[in-house]
Design a protein around this motif. Structure first.
Motif, PDB file in Angstrom:
ATOM      1  N   ASN B 804       0.841  -1.208   0.000  1.00 27.46           N
ATOM      2  CA  ASN B 804       0.000   0.000   0.000  1.00 27.46           C
ATOM      3  C   ASN B 804       0.871   1.252   0.000  1.00 27.46           C
ATOM      4  O   ASN B 804       0.656   2.183  -0.771  1.00 27.46           O
ATOM      5  CB  ASN B 804      -0.894   0.042   1.244  1.00 27.46           C
ATOM      6  CG  ASN B 804      -2.166  -0.760   1.043  1.00 27.46           C
ATOM      7  OD1 ASN B 804      -2.446  -1.215  -0.066  1.00 27.46           O
ATOM      8  ND2 ASN B 804      -2.913  -0.951   2.126  1.00 27.46           N
ATOM      9  N   ALA B 805       1.872   1.232   0.923  1.00 20.32           N
ATOM     10  CA  ALA B 805       2.753   2.395   1.041  1.00 20.32           C
ATOM     11  C   ALA B 805       3.483   2.641  -0.278  1.00 20.32           C
ATOM     12  O   ALA B 805       3.715   3.788  -0.673  1.00 20.32           O
ATOM     13  CB  ALA B 805       3.747   2.174   2.180  1.00 20.32           C
ATOM     14  N   ALA B 806       3.829   1.561  -0.948  1.00 25.11           N
ATOM     15  CA  ALA B 806       4.544   1.698  -2.217  1.00 25.11           C
ATOM     16  C   ALA B 806       3.607   2.174  -3.323  1.00 25.11           C
ATOM     17  O   ALA B 806       3.897   3.113  -4.055  1.00 25.11           O
ATOM     18  CB  ALA B 806       5.184   0.350  -2.595  1.00 25.11           C
ATOM     19  N   LYS B 807       2.426   1.520  -3.406  1.00 24.98           N
ATOM     20  CA  LYS B 807       1.524   1.761  -4.531  1.00 24.98           C
ATOM     21  C   LYS B 807       1.016   3.180  -4.577  1.00 24.98           C
ATOM     22  O   LYS B 807       0.899   3.778  -5.646  1.00 24.98           O
ATOM     23  CB  LYS B 807       0.336   0.818  -4.418  1.00 24.98           C
ATOM     24  CG  LYS B 807       0.596  -0.557  -5.033  1.00 24.98           C
ATOM     25  CD  LYS B 807      -0.692  -1.341  -5.072  1.00 24.98           C
ATOM     26  CE  LYS B 807      -0.670  -2.473  -4.083  1.00 24.98           C
ATOM     27  NZ  LYS B 807      -1.960  -3.146  -3.990  1.00 24.98           N
ATOM     28  N   TYR B 808       0.658   3.717  -3.443  1.00 24.42           N
ATOM     29  CA  TYR B 808      -0.031   4.999  -3.445  1.00 24.42           C
ATOM     30  C   TYR B 808       0.930   6.182  -3.330  1.00 24.42           C
ATOM     31  O   TYR B 808       0.508   7.309  -3.214  1.00 24.42           O
ATOM     32  CB  TYR B 808      -1.066   5.052  -2.323  1.00 24.42           C
ATOM     33  CG  TYR B 808      -2.127   4.002  -2.482  1.00 24.42           C
ATOM     34  CD1 TYR B 808      -2.995   4.079  -3.576  1.00 24.42           C
ATOM     35  CD2 TYR B 808      -2.256   2.958  -1.586  1.00 24.42           C
ATOM     36  CE1 TYR B 808      -3.978   3.103  -3.735  1.00 24.42           C
ATOM     37  CE2 TYR B 808      -3.230   2.012  -1.744  1.00 24.42           C
ATOM     38  CZ  TYR B 808      -4.091   2.078  -2.826  1.00 24.42           C
ATOM     39  OH  TYR B 808      -5.059   1.142  -2.999  1.00 24.42           O
ATOM     40  N   ASN B 809       2.239   5.871  -3.312  1.00 24.79           N
ATOM     41  CA  ASN B 809       3.174   6.955  -3.066  1.00 24.79           C
ATOM     42  C   ASN B 809       3.527   7.687  -4.361  1.00 24.79           C
ATOM     43  O   ASN B 809       4.129   7.130  -5.260  1.00 24.79           O
ATOM     44  CB  ASN B 809       4.455   6.383  -2.425  1.00 24.79           C
ATOM     45  CG  ASN B 809       5.243   7.480  -1.747  1.00 24.79           C
ATOM     46  OD1 ASN B 809       5.176   8.645  -2.166  1.00 24.79           O
ATOM     47  ND2 ASN B 809       5.991   7.110  -0.721  1.00 24.79           N
ATOM     48  N   ASP B 810       3.119   8.960  -4.462  1.00 24.59           N
ATOM     49  CA  ASP B 810       3.392   9.716  -5.685  1.00 24.59           C
ATOM     50  C   ASP B 810       4.373  10.851  -5.428  1.00 24.59           C
ATOM     51  O   ASP B 810       4.391  11.845  -6.129  1.00 24.59           O
ATOM     52  CB  ASP B 810       2.069  10.253  -6.266  1.00 24.59           C
ATOM     53  CG  ASP B 810       1.308  11.068  -5.231  1.00 24.59           C
ATOM     54  OD1 ASP B 810       1.798  11.177  -4.077  1.00 24.59           O
ATOM     55  OD2 ASP B 810       0.233  11.591  -5.556  1.00 24.59           O
TER      56      ASP B 810
END
Lengths: 83, 908, 124
Positions: B804-810
């Motif tokens: 989650n932390a990786a996926k949503y990090n922009d």
């Protein structure tokens, strides 16, 4: 209602407590050769309990819920004429 | 010394003042101006008729002989008045609502208007009170002898005047007073304002007199309280360690508590003469205060008397002899008047109370039984008969008291009569308590109890009081009746070693109560008794005055009027009928003899002639229509049933209310759950339809368009594949979460290295992190601890959080920070990113199903929004906690906390 | 610069498919992925038809529709709504807010293209 119950509990408890305190064995605890302000301890004790009961009765009489008034006015039509 | 003439003249003057006071008070009361006469203060002062000459003189004697025992006489009543809310208030309410005229009337009325009980109670009251009246006469004559010097301090009569004659004169003048003010009329319920005013005045006089003597003795000659008390031992008074507080102390307290209600004079003042229930409020504390005041000086006077007066001086008269010895003649005269007033007040009220009892319960029933015994001509027959019988009864009772005095004047029999009288009237207590509180008590039980109690009291206490004056009695006391040792009056059935008073009180009250209870339980109540018991026991519950004892009646109103005027006199009867007629809005002649009216009439008559007589009288008139007891019984039962039924209803409706509330809550909860289910289904629908849309759309494109390039074809197929995978994982997650929520744990927790699970999750996520060119900030490894968990599931949670932390990090320079720590208590992991974070509005719902807190621009987000919900369920199944930590700055931080298990367990 | 169809859809794969079929139908298109962008794009691109997903980030499709209908310039814009929830309630809400067409996902491509074509005919 709750107040009335509470009052009644206290009104019941005080004379019972008074009775227990002036009866043996509690009264015997004060039956000694001591003096309190020049009074023998037993006399000081009994009169103190007595005064405490009087004060409690006074407090109870102030705290007692209303009673008696309506009965006279509403239900004793013949009575009022006599008085 | 004071001359006999002066003393007697003072006494006569005092009596004249009493007459005048009573006369003017009566006048005021009649003209309706006597408001003061019906004040709580007057009521309280009148109750202190309890303090007779036995208190005024006798208490000092008792203190000199028996130490502090005299205090019990006043402590018992103090307790009763402190508990007024439960006892006296009910008694007064009943007394007023049932027009009770005496304690005999009360007990008779409660137990089915039983004439027998009335007679028996009257008999006991007269037996116990007559000696008491004699005692008052004795006190007056002795005090007069002392004050005039007719007797030396040691009490030997020298005959300056005839003691018997004096007693006779006093008795006669008291009779005149009582007849004048106590039997002027047959009032509604025996209220005598003039008499009460006089008694209140006497209460003030005796208090002032005793206080004056007390102050003189303690401060004038004694040197103050402590000085006096320091002389106690020397005077021979043992105050402490005297074994005084034994069963006798308890017994006297009990007797005094009983006496304050049961003594005829006390009942007369407290209940019958009560003009307003609310006066009890004041009396409840003011009367004990009066007693307190009357008792403070008693012991000091006894001590000073014993230490300063010659040996052999009668302690019963210290109140007089101390002032005389110190030449305080005026004070002595005042004390004499105080004693005189305390004696006369007792005589007056006692004779009024007893004369009412005798005339209502003995004379009237006899008259009613004899046909034509009361004149029918002028309609005043009963009134006249009543007044005359009451006058005669007064004379009779005072004569009895005088005769008793005359017969026993040379003996010591009178000395102990106070407590003997108390014990006698205490026999009313079991029946009285049962009357007020025990519905099942009946007339047979009460009668049996009274007979047993009276008999045992007479045999074990009253009879032995004649021991010194009668050899025959002395023989019985010593050897038992007919020489049977088991029948010794003071050691009945071999019960020995007890104080005679305690012995008697125990046997009489025990037998009394036992008989009352067993016979009441063994026999049935009559219909009338049931009705009356309900009226008494439920005195506060039922609306007073609403009951009617005559079910139905066709008695002509004329007949009723005829009866009423015979008892009440024409004027009062006419007034009563007119008033009721006005009340119902008709003319007197058209008045219907309704049950309500008859019951009012009966009460009114009862106020004059007692409940039993009134009932018999009205029954004679109304019985033309047969007052069926069955009907009365039915009414009583119906009333009772109605009361019980309404109580049940109340209870049931309470239960219903609470059930309804519970149902309402359950319903709300259900609705909530239903709504949640709807939302869930709607969410599932959405989550399924979305990938399905792509799949269908691209499938159609592939089918419909043959001209696609390979690249396009490949892209579309890849999308279809990805979306179908997404669909599969969605269905898996839904099933997984459902199982978790239902508590179907599909795995077994065992000691697991939390850090190992975390490291494994990091390994799994590393490719994703690298792909997104993110930095992984990994904190130092913590101490090796074990948690109770399933390693694969725990790893799943960490993977979910990290991905989650990786996926949503922009962020421009995206990173993930993993911090871990452990102590003996818990293992903790914080997983933080510098992505967009979670808006405050979303934070609450982040763990709910399908709540995709944030949507990145990435197409990697394949989860259906169930990941966090599942993770939370998993962690809570491991007794841990998954939470979103509030923190400043960019990004979100999730924290997993798991309890550490002890090493011993871990090793196993 | 005017377009034939403006697509407001946040699911990339669905957007991909819609773009493909609309292009094949011969329309010029523009697309946005959230509600706010949709409102902005309606003004900028002045589309002939708006294809609007209900579940949009930032502002929902309903909010966008409401806004469009409240603006005089865009009040008459034909709007085709797409929803994945498939509930009657959504359809009623859409009608009440003034949507001109309503298609439930998953749809057939022909169904969407026909619906858009119909709406274009209305304004053409």
């Amino acid at each position: 209602m709750t107040n009335r119950r509470k009052f009644e509990s206290i009104a019941f408890f005080i004379p019972v407590l008074g009775a227990v305190v002036i009866m043996p064995p509690i009264v015997l605890m004060f039956d000694r050769s001591l003096h309190v302000f020049g009074f023998p301890m037993i006399i000081a004790f009994l009169f103190t309990v007595w005064m405490a009961l009087i004060v409690s009765a006074w407090a109870l009489s102030r705290a007692a819920p209303e009673f008696g008034r309506r009965q006279r006015a509403d239900n004793e039509p013949t009575r009022e004429a006599d008085e | 010394m004071i001359s006999a003439n002066v003393a007697i003249a003072t006494a006569v003057a005092y009596v004249i003042v009493l007459f005048a006071l009573a006369y003017f008070s009566d006048q005021r009361a009649r003209s309706g101006r006597g408001k003061f006469l019906r004040s709580p203060l007057i009521y309280t002062l009148a109750i202190s008729v309890y303090c007779t000459s036995w208190t005024f003189y006798g208490a000092v004697g008792s203190a000199a002989r028996n130490g502090l025992e005299y205090l019990a006489i006043y402590l018992g009543p103090t307790l009763v008045f402190t508990g007024w809310w439960f006892g006296l208030r009910k008694l007064v309410r009943i007394g007023r609502s049932q027009r009770i005229t005496s304690i005999a009337d009360l007990l008779s009325s409660r137990f089915g208007k039983s004439g027998r009980i009335a007679v028996l109670v009257t008999l006991i009251a007269v037996t116990a009170t007559t000696p008491y009246i004699a005692l008052q006469l004795k006190a007056i004559t002795s005090s007069l002898q002392v004050i005039t010097g007719a007797s030396a301090v040691n009490g030997a009569a020298t005959g300056a005047f005839d003691e018997v004659q004096l007693a006779l004169v006093i008795a006669a003048s008291m009779a005149v007073f009582t007849i004048l003010f106590g039997t002027r009329n047959v009032d509604a319920n025996e209220q005598h304002h003039g008499v009460v005013a006089a008694i209140a005045f006497e209460a003030v006089v005796k208090f002032l007199a005793l206080a004056a003597v007390g102050i003189f003795v303690v401060f004038g000659i004694g040197g103050g309280f402590s000085e006096v008390y320091s002389r106690a031992a020397e005077a021979g008074v043992t105050l402490e360690g005297s074994e005084m507080f034994s069963s006798r102390w308890v017994a006297i307290n009990v007797l005094a508590a009983a006496a304050i209600i049961c003594l005829p004079r006390q009942f007369q003042i407290t209940v019958v003469e009560n003009s307003d229930e609310r006066h009890l409020r004041t009396a409840s504390w003011a009367f004990p205060l009066y007693l307190f005041g009357m008792s403070i000086f008693t012991m000091p006077i006894a001590i000073v008397g014993l230490s300063m007066l010659p040996a052999g001086a009668n302690p019963d008269l210290f109140v007089l002899t101390l002032p005389l010895t110190f030449d305080q003649d005026a004070l002595a005269l005042f004390a004499f008047i105080g004693g005189f007033s305390s004696a006369t007040s007792m005589i007056i009220i006692a004779s009024i109370a007893l004369s009412i009892m005798v005339s209502n319960h003995i004379v009237m029933p006899l008259a009613l039984r004899t046909p034509n015994s009361f004149g029918l001509g002028d309609g005043k027959g009963v009134t006249t008969l009543l007044l005359n019988s009451r006058r005669a009864a007064t004379v009779f009772i005072l004569a009895l008291g005088f005769i008793y005095f005359w017969a026993t004047q040379e003996s010591a029999a009178l000395a102990a009569i106070g407590l003997i009288a108390f014990a006698g009237v205490a026999q009313f207590v079991p029946a009285l308590i049962a009357a007020l509180y025990w519905r099942e008590a009946n007339a047979k039980g009460a009668l049996a109890g009274l007979v047993m109690g009276f008999a045992l009291w007479g045999y074990t206490l009253f009879l032995p009081s004649f021991e010194s004056s009668s050899p025959w009695v002395a023989d019985i006391v010593a050897n038992g009746a007919w020489g049977i040792a088991l029948l010794k009056p003071q050691a009945l059935l071999g019960m020995h070693g007890l104080d005679p008073l305690v012995h008697s009180v125990f046997w009489s009250l025990f037998a009394n109560t036992f008989a009352l209870v067993t016979i009441s339980l063994a026999t049935k109540q009559s219909a009338l008794e049931q009705l009356q018991s309900a009226l008494f026991v439920d005195a506060f519950r039922r609306p007073p005055g609403g009951e009617s004892r005559f079910a139905r009646s066709s008695a002509a109103i004329n007949d009723l009027f005829f009866v009423a005027q015979r008892v009440l006199g024409y004027e009062r009867a006419a007034a009563l009928f007119d008033e009721f007629a006005a009340h119902t809005g008709v003319q007197r002649r058209a008045l219907e003899p309704t049950p309500e009216f008859i019951s009012i009439l009966e009460k009114e008559l009862a106020g004059s002639i007692g409940a039993a007589s009134a009932h018999v009288m009205l029954s004679q008139v109304v019985s033309g229509d047969n007052i069926s007891l069955e009907e009365v019984m039915q009414m009583a039962d119906e009333t009772q049933q109605a009361i019980e039924y309404s109580q049940q209803l109340e209870q049931t409706s309470d239960e219903l209310r609470s059930t309804a509330r519970k149902l309402q809550r359950a319903n709300e909860r259900l609705r909530e759950l239903d709504q949640q289910k709807d939302e869930f289904l709607s969410q599932v629908s959405h989550e399924v339809r979305t990938p399905m849309t792509s799949i269908r759309s691209f499938s159609e494109i592939l089918l419909d368009h043959q001209d696609l390039s390979n690249k396009e074809r490949e892209r579309f197929l890849t999308t279809i594949h990805t979306e179908s995978l997404r669909l599969t994982s969605l269905l898996d997650e839904i099933l997984d979460l459902n199982a978790l929520e239902r508590g179907e744990q599909k795995w077994i927790n065992s000691p697991t290295s939390a850090n190992a699970a975390l490291e494994r999750a990091i390994d799994v996520c590393t490719p994703l992190i690298r792909k997104r060119e993110m930095e992984l900030k990994l904190g130092p490894p913590p101490a090796e601890v074990h948690v109770n968990a399933n390693p694969d599931r725990l790893c799943q949670v960490f993977i979910n959080l990290i991905s989650n932390a990786a996926k949503y990090n922009d962020a421009d320079e995206p990173f993930i920070e993993v911090k871990r720590s452990a102590d003996g208590q818990q293992f903790r992991v914080d997983i933080r990113d510098n992505g967009p974070g979670i808006p405050a509005s979303e934070q609450k719902r982040i763990f709910e199903k399908f709540s995709r807190g944030r949507r990145g621009s990435s197409s990697d987000q394949t989860g259906a929004g169930l990941g966090l919900a599942i993770s939370r369920e998993i962690i809570s199944n491991m007794d841990g906690k998954l939470e979103l930590v509030r923190r400043r700055g960019r990004g979100a931080c999730f924290r997993v906390t798991l309890p550490v298990i002890a090493e011993v367990e871990a090793a196993e | 610069m005017s377009v034939d169809v403006l697509i407001a859809e946040d699911e990339p794969s669905i957007l991909d498919s819609l773009e493909f079929i609309f292009r094949r139908a011969g329309w010029s298109i523009s697309s946005v992925a959230d509600g706010e962008a949709a409102i902005a794009a309606v003004g900028e691109t002045a589309p002939r038809v708006l294809v609007l997903d209900v579940m949009l980030p930032k502002r929902s499709g309903f909010e966008v529709l409401k806004h469009i209908r409240s603006q005089a310039r865009t009040a008459g814009l034909p709007v085709l709504m797409l929803t994945a929830k498939g509930q009657q309630q959504d359809r009623r809400t859409a009608e009440a807010l003034g949507a001109n067409g309503f298609v439930t996902k998953p749809y057939s491509n022909a169904e969407v293209v026909d619906a858009v074509r119909k709406l274009m005919g209305g304004t053409a």
